[in-house]
Scaffold this motif. Structure first.
Motif, PDB file in Angstrom:
ATOM      1  N   ASN A   1      36.923 -12.982  15.201  1.00 37.04           N
ATOM      2  CA  ASN A   1      37.436 -12.236  16.348  1.00 37.04           C
ATOM      3  C   ASN A   1      38.259 -11.033  15.918  1.00 37.04           C
ATOM      4  OD1 ASN A   1      40.263 -12.829  16.173  1.00 37.04           O
ATOM      5  ND2 ASN A   1      39.867 -14.854  17.040  1.00 37.04           N
ATOM      6  N   GLU A   2      38.503 -10.145  16.852  1.00 36.22           N
ATOM      7  CA  GLU A   2      39.148  -8.883  16.520  1.00 36.22           C
ATOM      8  C   GLU A   2      40.580  -9.069  16.043  1.00 36.22           C
ATOM      9  OE1 GLU A   2      40.777  -6.059  19.889  1.00 36.22           O
ATOM     10  OE2 GLU A   2      39.054  -7.164  20.634  1.00 36.22           O
ATOM     11  N   ASP A   3      41.274 -10.117  16.482  1.00 38.20           N
ATOM     12  CA  ASP A   3      42.639 -10.348  15.997  1.00 38.20           C
ATOM     13  C   ASP A   3      42.653 -10.642  14.505  1.00 38.20           C
ATOM     14  OD1 ASP A   3      43.740  -9.939  18.510  1.00 38.20           O
ATOM     15  OD2 ASP A   3      43.628 -12.065  19.045  1.00 38.20           O
ATOM     16  N   VAL A   4      41.671 -11.404  14.034  1.00 39.29           N
ATOM     17  CA  VAL A   4      41.580 -11.713  12.605  1.00 39.29           C
ATOM     18  C   VAL A   4      41.278 -10.442  11.817  1.00 39.29           C
ATOM     19  CG1 VAL A   4      40.246 -12.977  10.871  1.00 39.29           C
ATOM     20  CG2 VAL A   4      40.912 -14.106  13.014  1.00 39.29           C
ATOM     21  N   ILE A   5      40.398  -9.633  12.334  1.00 39.73           N
ATOM     22  CA  ILE A   5      40.060  -8.379  11.657  1.00 39.73           C
ATOM     23  C   ILE A   5      41.271  -7.449  11.640  1.00 39.73           C
ATOM     24  CG2 ILE A   5      38.617  -6.301  11.733  1.00 39.73           C
ATOM     25  CD1 ILE A   5      36.393  -8.157  12.903  1.00 39.73           C
ATOM     26  N   ARG A   6      41.985  -7.354  12.764  1.00 41.29           N
ATOM     27  CA  ARG A   6      43.191  -6.512  12.816  1.00 41.29           C
ATOM     28  C   ARG A   6      44.230  -6.980  11.793  1.00 41.29           C
ATOM     29  NH1 ARG A   6      43.029  -3.154  17.261  1.00 41.29           N
ATOM     30  NH2 ARG A   6      41.743  -3.910  18.967  1.00 41.29           N
ATOM     31  N   LYS A   7      44.407  -8.300  11.700  1.00 38.01           N
ATOM     32  CA  LYS A   7      45.364  -8.850  10.730  1.00 38.01           C
ATOM     33  C   LYS A   7      44.953  -8.478   9.311  1.00 38.01           C
ATOM     34  CE  LYS A   7      47.233 -13.088   8.849  1.00 38.01           C
ATOM     35  NZ  LYS A   7      46.924 -14.442   8.534  1.00 38.01           N
ATOM     36  N   ALA A   8      43.666  -8.607   9.021  1.00 32.57           N
ATOM     37  CA  ALA A   8      43.176  -8.285   7.678  1.00 32.57           C
ATOM     38  C   ALA A   8      43.372  -6.805   7.369  1.00 32.57           C
ATOM     39  CB  ALA A   8      41.704  -8.664   7.546  1.00 32.57           C
ATOM     40  N   LEU A   9      43.152  -5.954   8.356  1.00 37.09           N
ATOM     41  CA  LEU A   9      43.238  -4.514   8.133  1.00 37.09           C
ATOM     42  C   LEU A   9      44.661  -3.977   8.200  1.00 37.09           C
ATOM     43  CD1 LEU A   9      40.105  -3.353  10.140  1.00 37.09           C
ATOM     44  CD2 LEU A   9      40.348  -3.602   7.665  1.00 37.09           C
ATOM     45  N   ALA A  10      45.608  -4.799   8.613  1.00 37.68           N
ATOM     46  CA  ALA A  10      47.002  -4.361   8.731  1.00 37.68           C
ATOM     47  C   ALA A  10      47.642  -4.110   7.370  1.00 37.68           C
ATOM     48  CB  ALA A  10      47.814  -5.396   9.504  1.00 37.68           C
ATOM     49  N   HIS A  11      46.978  -4.511   6.316  1.00 37.88           N
ATOM     50  CA  HIS A  11      47.515  -4.360   4.970  1.00 37.88           C
ATOM     51  C   HIS A  11      46.698  -3.329   4.202  1.00 37.88           C
ATOM     52  CE1 HIS A  11      49.919  -7.891   5.797  1.00 37.88           C
ATOM     53  NE2 HIS A  11      48.825  -8.437   6.289  1.00 37.88           N
ATOM     54  N   PHE A  12      47.375  -2.616   3.343  1.00 37.63           N
ATOM     55  CA  PHE A  12      46.689  -1.591   2.553  1.00 37.63           C
ATOM     56  C   PHE A  12      46.131  -2.148   1.256  1.00 37.63           C
ATOM     57  CE2 PHE A  12      49.621   0.876   5.193  1.00 37.63           C
ATOM     58  CZ  PHE A  12      48.703   1.695   5.825  1.00 37.63           C
ATOM     59  N   ASP A  13      46.437  -3.394   0.977  1.00 40.80           N
ATOM     60  CA  ASP A  13      45.993  -4.033  -0.247  1.00 40.80           C
ATOM     61  C   ASP A  13      44.574  -4.567  -0.063  1.00 40.80           C
ATOM     62  OD1 ASP A  13      45.616  -5.551  -2.510  1.00 40.80           O
ATOM     63  OD2 ASP A  13      47.323  -6.876  -2.174  1.00 40.80           O
ATOM     64  N   ASP A  14      43.622  -4.008  -0.813  1.00 41.30           N
ATOM     65  CA  ASP A  14      42.220  -4.412  -0.698  1.00 41.30           C
ATOM     66  C   ASP A  14      42.045  -5.908  -0.933  1.00 41.30           C
ATOM     67  OD1 ASP A  14      41.521  -1.820  -0.186  1.00 41.30           O
ATOM     68  OD2 ASP A  14      40.675  -1.432  -2.169  1.00 41.30           O
ATOM     69  N   LEU A  15      42.783  -6.442  -1.900  1.00 42.67           N
ATOM     70  CA  LEU A  15      42.680  -7.858  -2.222  1.00 42.67           C
ATOM     71  C   LEU A  15      43.118  -8.724  -1.036  1.00 42.67           C
ATOM     72  CD1 LEU A  15      41.999 -10.017  -4.285  1.00 42.67           C
ATOM     73  CD2 LEU A  15      44.322  -9.810  -5.183  1.00 42.67           C
ATOM     74  N   GLU A  16      44.180  -8.343  -0.372  1.00 41.69           N
ATOM     75  CA  GLU A  16      44.656  -9.119   0.776  1.00 41.69           C
ATOM     76  C   GLU A  16      43.675  -9.035   1.949  1.00 41.69           C
ATOM     77  OE1 GLU A  16      48.728  -9.921   3.302  1.00 41.69           O
ATOM     78  OE2 GLU A  16      48.778  -8.610   1.559  1.00 41.69           O
ATOM     79  N   VAL A  17      43.069  -7.881   2.162  1.00 39.55           N
ATOM     80  CA  VAL A  17      42.045  -7.741   3.208  1.00 39.55           C
ATOM     81  C   VAL A  17      40.890  -8.694   2.908  1.00 39.55           C
ATOM     82  CG1 VAL A  17      40.316  -6.192   4.203  1.00 39.55           C
ATOM     83  CG2 VAL A  17      42.639  -5.371   3.817  1.00 39.55           C
ATOM     84  N   ARG A  18      40.435  -8.683   1.659  1.00 41.35           N
ATOM     85  CA  ARG A  18      39.339  -9.564   1.245  1.00 41.35           C
ATOM     86  C   ARG A  18      39.716 -11.033   1.463  1.00 41.35           C
ATOM     87  NH1 ARG A  18      35.023  -9.165  -2.147  1.00 41.35           N
ATOM     88  NH2 ARG A  18      35.646  -7.105  -2.794  1.00 41.35           N
ATOM     89  N   GLU A  19      40.914 -11.425   1.017  1.00 46.53           N
ATOM     90  CA  GLU A  19      41.349 -12.817   1.158  1.00 46.53           C
ATOM     91  C   GLU A  19      41.419 -13.249   2.623  1.00 46.53           C
ATOM     92  OE1 GLU A  19      45.028 -12.987  -0.996  1.00 46.53           O
ATOM     93  OE2 GLU A  19      44.025 -13.014  -2.947  1.00 46.53           O
TER      94      GLU A  19
END
Length: 161
Positions: free
Chosen positions: A112-130
């Protein structure tokens, strides 16, 4: 309009042998009818057994089953319910706990979009991936994959004889 009863599947990849009867009682209670589980040894985890059960039940039954099963810490299992408008899957291991995901009618996980927003809220590529890997349940898939392949390995061994 949603179906009254969805197709469901419980796959217990490994459970301590001593819990068989308790698991059956729990499933019988949740599904309202006696279930005949065929238990087989689980060669990947000494002293454990495995079983599979197909069921038809109202939407939300998979969630109730997964909640009941997760209370026995030593189980590895997957529970799913699926209809023409999608459903849910639950995966659990003792080390990772439980993962829940909404799926479409063919079993593809919705993020869902909330999960995607949470992932994209960080500038760290590794954290987005995780964050996205957790949303997709990739750790659970990796942990359960060897257990999913046990039946296939048995068939291959029998063919080799």
């Amino acid at each position: 309009m949603h179906e009254k009863n969805l197709a469901g599947l419980v796959v217990i990849h490994s459970a301590p042998s001593a819990l068989r009867q308790h698991i059956e009682w729990g499933l019988n209670s949740l599904l309202g009818t006696p279930q005949n589980l065929y238990w087989r040894d689980q060669p990947l985890a000494a002293g454990t057994v495995r079983a599979t059960l197909e069921f038809r039940a109202p939407m939300g039954t998979a969630s109730k089953i997964a909640t009941a099963l997760k209370n026995w810490h030593y189980l590895r299992f997957e529970v799913s319910e699926l209809g023409s408008h999608g459903g849910e899957i639950f995966r659990c291991t003792p080390e990772l706990g439980i993962h829940r995901a909404k799926v479409d009618e063919v079993g593809t996980i919705y993020v869902n979009e909330d999960v995607i927003r949470k992932a994209l809220a960080h500038f760290d590529d590794l954290e987005v991936r995780e964050n996205l890997e957790v949303a997709l349940g990739m750790q659970w898939d990796e942990a359960l994959e060897p257990y999913r392949g046990v039946d296939l390995q048995e068939v291959q061994r029998l063919r080799a004889i």
